[in-house]
Design a protein around this motif. Sequence first.
Motif, short mmCIF file in Angstrom:
data_model
loop_
_atom_site.label_atom_id
_atom_site.label_comp_id
_atom_site.label_asym_id
_atom_site.label_seq_id
_atom_site.Cartn_x
_atom_site.Cartn_y
_atom_site.Cartn_z
N UNK A 172 -50.42 -130.96 -38.72
CA UNK A 172 -51.30 -130.72 -39.86
C UNK A 172 -51.62 -129.23 -39.97
N UNK A 173 -51.95 -128.61 -38.83
CA UNK A 173 -52.21 -127.17 -38.84
C UNK A 173 -50.97 -126.38 -39.22
N UNK A 174 -49.82 -126.85 -38.78
CA UNK A 174 -48.57 -126.15 -39.11
C UNK A 174 -48.32 -126.14 -40.62
N UNK A 175 -48.63 -127.26 -41.28
CA UNK A 175 -48.49 -127.29 -42.74
C UNK A 175 -49.39 -126.24 -43.39
N UNK A 176 -50.64 -126.11 -42.90
CA UNK A 176 -51.57 -125.12 -43.45
C UNK A 176 -51.06 -123.71 -43.18
N UNK A 224 -52.51 -119.01 -47.57
CA UNK A 224 -52.42 -117.58 -47.91
C UNK A 224 -52.19 -116.73 -46.66
N UNK A 225 -51.49 -115.65 -46.83
CA UNK A 225 -51.13 -114.76 -45.71
C UNK A 225 -52.32 -114.37 -44.83
N UNK A 226 -53.48 -114.03 -45.39
CA UNK A 226 -54.60 -113.62 -44.53
C UNK A 226 -55.10 -114.72 -43.59
N UNK A 227 -54.73 -115.97 -43.84
CA UNK A 227 -55.18 -117.08 -43.00
C UNK A 227 -54.11 -117.60 -42.05
N UNK A 285 -55.00 -117.78 -38.38
CA UNK A 285 -55.98 -118.83 -38.10
C UNK A 285 -55.28 -120.17 -37.90
N UNK A 286 -54.48 -120.57 -38.87
CA UNK A 286 -53.83 -121.89 -38.81
C UNK A 286 -52.80 -121.94 -37.69
N UNK A 287 -52.06 -120.86 -37.49
CA UNK A 287 -51.09 -120.82 -36.39
C UNK A 287 -51.82 -120.93 -35.06
N UNK A 288 -52.91 -120.21 -34.91
CA UNK A 288 -53.69 -120.28 -33.67
C UNK A 288 -54.25 -121.66 -33.41
N UNK A 289 -54.74 -122.32 -34.46
CA UNK A 289 -55.24 -123.69 -34.30
C UNK A 289 -54.10 -124.63 -33.91
#
Length: 160
Positions: free
Chosen positions: A67-71, A76-79, A82-86
């Motif tokens: 789910x995080x990988x999809x995000x 958006x690039x600035x996030x 965050x999503x990769x880290x989660x």
Amino acid sequence: MNETHRDRDPEGRARNARPRDGLGRPLPYGTPGVERQPEGVVRTPEETVREAQRLLDAGMPFHAHEVFEDAWKSGPEPERDLWRGLAQLAVGLTHSARGNTEGGARLLRRGAVAISGYRDADPYGIGVGSLITWAEELAGRVEASPQPVDAAGEAPRLRH
């Protein structure tokens, strides 16, 4: 010539169709498994956090990672960090629950570093500081003990 069978998705891409358990480990064909997360789903950040938390609470961090990988891939690039880290935190918990203490600790720490730039913002109500503390503490414990952790019991709270 020895031909190897490869599972393919409807678009013809290689995709392992073996059933998986709650930690994403492949099971023998024909064995009932846990339904896999669909890939490429675009969710709002709120939907992402809600679905990932549901999966983490259910002891399915591998699925939360998807789910995080999809995000990460659609956001958006600035996030992206965050999503990769989660996603890395979820995979770190997955490896720790599978008994891969070295890989689990490494990914927990890598995820904590990736989200650290968001500590002051707490985007979408995500408690970044609390997650960093959780990841560092769990990484230390999994390194100290070769025993797999309970994925559901160790699931972090994503929001305050």
